[in-house]
Design a protein around this motif. Structure first.
Motif, PDB file in Angstrom:
ATOM      1  N   LEU A  45      -8.429   5.676  10.713  1.00  0.00           N
ATOM      2  CA  LEU A  45      -8.969   5.968   9.379  1.00  0.00           C
ATOM      3  C   LEU A  45     -10.333   6.980   9.583  1.00  0.00           C
ATOM      4  O   LEU A  45     -10.505   7.676   8.671  1.00  0.00           O
ATOM      5  CB  LEU A  45      -9.343   4.935   8.372  1.00  0.00           C
ATOM      6  CG  LEU A  45      -8.133   4.078   7.993  1.00  0.00           C
ATOM      7  CD1 LEU A  45      -8.381   2.575   7.448  1.00  0.00           C
ATOM      8  CD2 LEU A  45      -7.293   4.794   7.069  1.00  0.00           C
ATOM      9  N   GLU A  46     -11.260   6.504  10.339  1.00  0.00           N
ATOM     10  CA  GLU A  46     -12.129   7.314  10.487  1.00  0.00           C
ATOM     11  C   GLU A  46     -12.176   8.802  10.918  1.00  0.00           C
ATOM     12  O   GLU A  46     -12.734   9.625  10.194  1.00  0.00           O
ATOM     13  CB  GLU A  46     -13.281   6.688  11.492  1.00  0.00           C
ATOM     14  CG  GLU A  46     -14.017   5.406  11.009  1.00  0.00           C
ATOM     15  CD  GLU A  46     -14.463   4.580  12.560  1.00  0.00           C
ATOM     16  OE1 GLU A  46     -14.217   5.161  13.636  1.00  0.00           O
ATOM     17  OE2 GLU A  46     -14.854   3.563  12.168  1.00  0.00           O
ATOM     18  N   ILE A 103      -6.143   6.866   0.908  1.00  0.00           N
ATOM     19  CA  ILE A 103      -5.183   6.897   2.266  1.00  0.00           C
ATOM     20  C   ILE A 103      -4.593   5.543   2.465  1.00  0.00           C
ATOM     21  O   ILE A 103      -5.449   4.492   2.098  1.00  0.00           O
ATOM     22  CB  ILE A 103      -6.206   7.291   3.272  1.00  0.00           C
ATOM     23  CG1 ILE A 103      -6.684   8.743   3.208  1.00  0.00           C
ATOM     24  CG2 ILE A 103      -5.565   7.174   4.807  1.00  0.00           C
ATOM     25  CD1 ILE A 103      -7.958   9.012   4.114  1.00  0.00           C
ATOM     26  N   PHE A 104      -3.335   5.701   2.961  1.00  0.00           N
ATOM     27  CA  PHE A 104      -2.848   4.342   3.589  1.00  0.00           C
ATOM     28  C   PHE A 104      -2.608   4.854   5.029  1.00  0.00           C
ATOM     29  O   PHE A 104      -2.208   5.888   5.439  1.00  0.00           O
ATOM     30  CB  PHE A 104      -1.353   3.940   2.741  1.00  0.00           C
ATOM     31  CG  PHE A 104      -0.489   5.032   2.911  1.00  0.00           C
ATOM     32  CD1 PHE A 104       0.878   4.739   3.754  1.00  0.00           C
ATOM     33  CD2 PHE A 104      -0.390   5.981   1.795  1.00  0.00           C
ATOM     34  CE1 PHE A 104       1.565   5.401   3.817  1.00  0.00           C
ATOM     35  CE2 PHE A 104       0.827   6.854   1.820  1.00  0.00           C
ATOM     36  CZ  PHE A 104       1.736   6.558   2.909  1.00  0.00           C
ATOM     37  N   ASP A 129      -3.158   9.828  -1.753  1.00  0.00           N
ATOM     38  CA  ASP A 129      -2.890  11.180  -1.466  1.00  0.00           C
ATOM     39  C   ASP A 129      -2.373  11.560   0.063  1.00  0.00           C
ATOM     40  O   ASP A 129      -1.588  12.446   0.073  1.00  0.00           O
ATOM     41  CB  ASP A 129      -4.290  11.729  -1.455  1.00  0.00           C
ATOM     42  CG  ASP A 129      -5.007  11.590  -2.823  1.00  0.00           C
ATOM     43  OD1 ASP A 129      -4.371  11.958  -4.120  1.00  0.00           O
ATOM     44  OD2 ASP A 129      -6.346  11.110  -2.831  1.00  0.00           O
ATOM     45  N   LEU A 130      -2.606  10.613   0.771  1.00  0.00           N
ATOM     46  CA  LEU A 130      -2.020  10.966   2.185  1.00  0.00           C
ATOM     47  C   LEU A 130      -1.754   9.519   2.840  1.00  0.00           C
ATOM     48  O   LEU A 130      -2.465   8.474   2.757  1.00  0.00           O
ATOM     49  CB  LEU A 130      -3.195  11.584   2.922  1.00  0.00           C
ATOM     50  CG  LEU A 130      -3.610  12.781   2.857  1.00  0.00           C
ATOM     51  CD1 LEU A 130      -5.068  13.203   3.666  1.00  0.00           C
ATOM     52  CD2 LEU A 130      -2.677  13.896   3.156  1.00  0.00           C
ATOM     53  N   GLY A 131      -0.736   9.768   3.693  1.00  0.00           N
ATOM     54  CA  GLY A 131      -0.651   8.604   4.880  1.00  0.00           C
ATOM     55  C   GLY A 131      -1.110   8.968   5.904  1.00  0.00           C
ATOM     56  O   GLY A 131      -1.364  10.213   6.356  1.00  0.00           O
ATOM     57  N   VAL A 132      -1.536   8.197   6.811  1.00  0.00           N
ATOM     58  CA  VAL A 132      -2.120   8.674   7.917  1.00  0.00           C
ATOM     59  C   VAL A 132      -1.529   7.530   9.373  1.00  0.00           C
ATOM     60  O   VAL A 132      -1.367   6.221   9.117  1.00  0.00           O
ATOM     61  CB  VAL A 132      -3.725   8.140   8.056  1.00  0.00           C
ATOM     62  CG1 VAL A 132      -4.349   8.507   9.361  1.00  0.00           C
ATOM     63  CG2 VAL A 132      -4.391   8.680   7.098  1.00  0.00           C
ATOM     64  N   ALA A 133      -1.159   8.265  10.245  1.00  0.00           N
ATOM     65  CA  ALA A 133      -0.877   7.665  11.314  1.00  0.00           C
ATOM     66  C   ALA A 133      -1.346   7.939  12.839  1.00  0.00           C
ATOM     67  O   ALA A 133      -2.173   8.852  12.871  1.00  0.00           O
ATOM     68  CB  ALA A 133       0.621   7.833  11.608  1.00  0.00           C
ATOM     69  N   PHE A 134      -1.281   6.846  13.614  1.00  0.00           N
ATOM     70  CA  PHE A 134      -1.924   7.253  14.986  1.00  0.00           C
ATOM     71  C   PHE A 134      -0.794   7.081  16.243  1.00  0.00           C
ATOM     72  O   PHE A 134       0.092   6.162  16.072  1.00  0.00           O
ATOM     73  CB  PHE A 134      -2.990   6.145  15.545  1.00  0.00           C
ATOM     74  CG  PHE A 134      -2.879   4.688  15.589  1.00  0.00           C
ATOM     75  CD1 PHE A 134      -2.387   4.353  16.575  1.00  0.00           C
ATOM     76  CD2 PHE A 134      -2.844   4.010  14.485  1.00  0.00           C
ATOM     77  CE1 PHE A 134      -2.351   3.023  16.919  1.00  0.00           C
ATOM     78  CE2 PHE A 134      -2.770   2.734  14.521  1.00  0.00           C
ATOM     79  CZ  PHE A 134      -2.480   2.203  15.850  1.00  0.00           C
TER      80      PHE A 134
END
Length: 184
Positions: free
Chosen positions: A87-88, A99-100, A133-138
């Protein structure tokens, strides 16, 4: 048979946790895990219930067989480590957006190559596009299969991070990019 996608519930947890455990690739060599792909971490029913109560766990099934799952979670107070660092990194790259977190996701090997992940992304995109607005993955650098999958789907790679000796890539995507257009 047709593969259908829906949100998971309490009766689905045992099957999801079994697939997640199998997808970790325990017992495989590092090269085998990298080629096959792997899920990180462990989870129990209580943690899975929190995911379900939040943004949701999406599952694909054919009849009564679990074909795959994709977990999502809100960006409020994530655990330390990769989720928080993801997330950072995303916020540093894209600014203040809704964001999710996306992931983990896994597809049963007997269903791979049948579009299961596309169906999961389509459904979660449809259900989350109005709220985020956005999905975030690592993805860990050692997970070559998952890196290839995220790049194949056209997710945007933003600067990643390291935790100890492990290097992580961060991907963002607009949920609407996967959702089918709304019927008019």
């Amino acid at each position: 048979m047709t593969i259908r996608v829906r949100r998971s519930g309490p009766d689905d947890r045992a099957a999801i946790l079994r697939l997640m455990a199998a997808a970790r690739g325990d017992g495989l060599s590092p090269d085998e895990r990298a080629e096959r792909g792997f899920v990180q971490g462990t989870m129990d029913e209580a943690v899975l219930a929190r995911f379900e109560a939040g943004t949701g766990v999406f599952l694909a099934e054919e009849g009564d067989r679990l074909a795959g799952f994709a977990m999502t979670s809100g960006a409020v107070d994530p655990p330390d480590g990769p989720p928080r660092r993801t997330l950072e990194a995303a916020r540093a790259a894209v600014g203040d957006q809704r964001i999710f977190l996306y992931g983990p996701a896994a597809v049963d090997p007997s269903f791979q190559g049948r579009g299961v992940l596309s169906l999961l992304l389509r459904e979660l995109g449809a259900q989350l596009r109005d709220r985020f607005d956005l999905g975030v993955a690592f993805v860990e650098d050692a997970n070559r299969k998952s890196l290839a999958v995220h790049r194949h789907y056209g997710m945007t790679e933003v600067p990643g991070f390291s935790v100890g000796e492990r290097r992580y890539h961060v991907f963002t995507f607009e949920p609407a990019q996967f959702a089918l257009p709304e019927a008019k």
